[in-house]
Design a protein around this motif. Structure first.
Motif, short mmCIF file in Angstrom:
data_model
loop_
_atom_site.label_atom_id
_atom_site.label_comp_id
_atom_site.label_asym_id
_atom_site.label_seq_id
_atom_site.Cartn_x
_atom_site.Cartn_y
_atom_site.Cartn_z
N ASP A 1 5.80 0.70 1.37
CA ASP A 1 4.64 0.19 2.12
C ASP A 1 4.64 -1.33 2.17
OD1 ASP A 1 1.88 0.99 3.29
OD2 ASP A 1 1.37 -0.58 1.83
N SER B 1 -3.05 5.52 0.05
CA SER B 1 -3.77 4.37 0.59
C SER B 1 -5.28 4.53 0.40
CB SER B 1 -3.45 4.18 2.07
OG SER B 1 -4.28 3.17 2.62
N ILE C 1 -2.53 -1.33 -2.55
CA ILE C 1 -1.53 -0.58 -3.32
C ILE C 1 -0.86 -1.48 -4.36
CG2 ILE C 1 0.71 0.61 -3.14
CD1 ILE C 1 -0.26 1.83 -0.53
N ARG D 1 3.71 3.99 -0.60
CA ARG D 1 2.53 4.72 -0.12
C ARG D 1 2.74 6.21 -0.27
NH1 ARG D 1 -0.92 3.29 5.29
NH2 ARG D 1 -2.23 5.16 5.36
#
Length: 724
Positions: free
Chosen positions: A321, A470, A490, A510
């Motif tokens: 992510d 998330s 995150i 993620r």
């Protein structure tokens, strides 16, 4: 394209309409969106929600500082939701910049990011933004109102404004005659707000930086403070809900027994469940429990082992992510130090039961509730009911604890569904504790993996990967707002730490959506502060360095370094400890605030005893030293209690913890002595409601290691060690 940019810039500079002008009566002066002067008194509008953190008082104090009124001379009102009350401080934490980065381009990006927040009128309380949002804005509002009242007095007396001063809600004439603000309301109502060139110098402040008594302290100390749950309306009925504990649909239900129970007035289906309306809340809850239902399956893994496996599987390239921090060569370590850390789901568990009171008529909807998202409620209830947003009136109430819970509005939606079927009758919906535990949008579950290395007594490599779903995407999906791009939460509290480690990388992975999650006090940093600081402590130990001294050596941010030095002085870090005792330090920079915590523990025959806690934090400017101490100490205790005792687990798709007996806060006898110190070296003005939480857990884990030699890498700690 250029025309669009120019149009956007012009729109950004245009102030929102003053919402007080629409409802003001003859003779009332709505000088700014925050100051209403009437012949009956002075009302200051405090639109950031107060959930126990003193937000109403601090907002009032910022206005009052320039308005020249005492806090005992004013009324406060959260005001109606309005674009004018958008949160100016929200945007900066949404960008992938370190809070310590204040160069020109970064500051420009922050100002640009503020534009959509303003244009959309996003009114949210959260992210420790109440003070940074209002620090200048509210003082300007007070100053504008003060000068406008002086202009009204000049009109009334014929004296030049330059000869007038103000004090304690009065304009003072040269001969000492005092003209009260309230007597000037009618005249001030007809004067355009006066432009103010400058705010007062701090040397002139009467309130800011001085110990204050919070506006609500007497009412709360004597049991007279009203909260949302205390709303009483003529003809009001009470509602309870029985919702699918697996958060899915209802296949079928039977309410035969509930229908015949005392006080029951109606049974009405709602989204994912059934509601009972009765003459009091207890009878409604009892009848709701009597309903037999066939619940549909959970839209997420049914068992915890599957949740943890989903996180473990997310440490892969296709789940990457973000990698905001990547310096040096983290693969150069020959004998890497490997560790894995885990943090569980956590409930918000506020003391005030979740509630909302709704009255639907043919022309409007009125909602009484404690909320951090009043304009989102307007939009959501408009979509649900078909009413125009302007006909949906949200009356914000004092909140008895939130910790992020009131960023959700499920209870308002359910109450509205019921009230729409019973038009003209006020409906108060209260969730039982069990229903709240079952339906809470919890803190994220998370996992981290360390690969690090040391050389010559120093930390040389730290490669930390963090996997979690998330938070922002889950939360905002319920508001109908799609979130594109990486979720900075995150890795918040990990990638942005102020340390110069030669080979240093933090990667966010993620994970897929699991159980629905939401913001919990300190959001991503609530887990990542534990991960990052415990990982750093393990590396320091492997290097054979002193835990505090090595953190200070690595620190590249002067205010953060000073916070570490001060907490070392407070705790007398270098003092010898007896056998079985341990001292641990934890540090996290979150929401722009560096905060360091030292915990001292004793390993007794019955378990670990927490003896003392020391915390130092730097918010740039302390508005109220009393409330500062309360917020930091409360955050530390909150963080410690949850680290020791708390988790939410799922079995057959349902939360296994139903009430406080299965989700225990820290007991009074377990609480250590707490000492707090505030610093003001930072360049930014920051809030302090959340930064005390992230460093508490790692400080305790590191202290336990110092006392016992046992590394605890998973919360809650009581799964691995006993506490007394």
């Amino acid at each position: 394209m250029l025309g669009g940019v120019v149009f956007g810039a012009v729109m950004y500079k245009i102030p929102h309409r003053n919402p007080l002008q629409g409802d003001k009566q003859e003779g009332q002066a709505a000088i700014t969106p925050y100051v209403l002067i009437t012949p009956d008194g002075i009302t200051l509008i405090t639109p950031r929600a107060d959930k126990g953190q003193g937000a109403y008082s601090v907002q009032a104090a910022l206005i009052a500082e320039e308005l020249d009124v005492r806090l005992d001379q004013i009324n406060i009102d959260p005001g109606a939701p309005a674009p004018a009350y958008y949160n100016t401080a929200l945007a900066s934490d949404l960008l992938p910049f370190r809070s310590t980065n204040t160069n020109y381009l970064t500051e420009l990006a922050r100002s640009i990011a503020d534009a959509p927040v303003k244009l959309l009128g996003i009114q949210i309380t959260g992210g420790s933004t109440t003070v940074p949002d209002g620090y200048e804005k509210l003082r300007w509002a007070g100053a504008t109102a003060r000068e406008t009242l002086k202009a009204a007095a000049a009109q009334q007396t014929g004296l030049p404004v330059a000869q007038l001063t103000t004090r304690d809600a009065e304009v003072i004439l040269p001969d000492g005659t005092a003209v009260s603000y309230v007597s000037l309301a009618s005249r001030a109502a007809d004067i355009d707000p006066v432009k103010v060139d400058a705010l007062r110098d701090p040397s002139e402040w009467r309130l800011i930086g001085k110990p204050m008594q919070r506006i609500d302290i007497t009412a709360k100390s004597t049991g007279r403070q009203d909260y949302g749950i205390d709303v009483r309306l003529p003809g009001m009925l009470h509602a309870a809900v029985r919702l699918n504990p697996r958060r899915g649909p209802v296949n079928d239900y039977k309410a035969t027994q509930a229908e015949t129970m005392r006080g029951v007035k109606a049974i009405i289906p709602v989204t994912d469940g059934i509601s009972v309306i009765a003459d009091n809340s207890w009878r409604a809850m009892q009848a709701a429990q009597a309903i037999k239902a066939d619940w549909g399956p959970a839209p997420y893994p049914a068992e915890m082992v599957e949740h943890w496996q989903a996180l473990a599987d997310s440490f892969a390239e296709d789940h990457l992510d973000s990698q905001f921090l990547d310096q040096g060569d983290v693969t150069a370590t020959d004998t890497p130090i490997i560790a894995e850390y885990r943090a569980p789901y956590l409930a918000h568990a506020p003391l005030e039961p979740i509630n909302a009171t709704v009255l639907v008529t043919d022309t409007r909807i009125d909602i009484w509730t404690g909320t951090q998202i009043p304009r989102f409620i307007q939009a959501n209830i408009s979509a649900l009911s078909g009413f125009d947003p302007d006909d949906i009136h949200v009356h914000g109430q004092m909140i008895g604890g939130s910790f992020g819970h009131r960023l959700e509005d499920q209870v308002v939606r359910h109450a509205t569904e019921i009230a729409m079927q019973m038009r003209g009758t006020p409906i108060k919906l209260t969730y039982s504790r069990e229903e709240d535990c079952a339906q809470d949008f919890t803190r994220q579950i998370a996992m981290a993996r360390l690969r690090g290395g040391v050389r010559d007594g120093k930390v040389e490599t730290c490669d930390l990967g963090i996997a979690m779903p998330s938070i922002i995407a889950s939360q905002m999906s319920r508001q109908g707002v799609p979130i594109a791009g990486p979720d900075a939460q995150i890795v918040a509290g990990a990638w942005d730490q102020p340390f110069d480690i030669p080979n240093y990388r933090v990667t966010g992975y993620r994970a897929p959506d699991l159980a629905p999650i939401s913001s919990w006090r300190s959001v991503g940093a609530s887990t990542n502060g534990f991960f990052h600081d415990c990982a750093l402590d393990e590396l320091i130990h492997a290097a054979g360095a002193d835990p505090l001294a090595e953190r200070i050596r690595l620190c590249n941010h002067d205010p953060s370094r000073k916070v570490l030095e001060v907490v070392g002085e407070m705790s007398d870090w270098s003092a010898a400890m007896d056998e079985g005792q341990g001292r641990g330090v934890g540090f996290c920079l979150s929401f722009g605030v560096p905060c360091a915590v030292v915990i001292e523990v004793t390993n007794t025959p019955r378990g670990i005893r927490l003896d003392k806690a020391f915390a130092a934090a730097d918010v740039g400017r302390i508005i109220d030293p009393v409330n500062f101490e309360a917020q930091v100490s409360g955050g530390v205790i909150f963080g410690l209690g949850h680290a020791i005792n708390c988790e939410i687990t799922y079995a057959d798709g349902m939360a296994e913890q139903a009430n406080y007996h299965q989700y225990e806060a820290m007991r009074l006898y377990q609480c250590p002595q707490v000492e707090i110190r505030g610093l003001e070296n930072g360049e930014r003005i920051c809030g302090v409601g959340e930064p005390g939480v992230p460093p508490a857990a790692p400080a305790l884990a590191n202290a336990i290691f110092a006392a016992t030699g046992q590394r605890i890498r998973e919360m809650p700690f009581n799964k691995h060690i006993d506490f007394v």
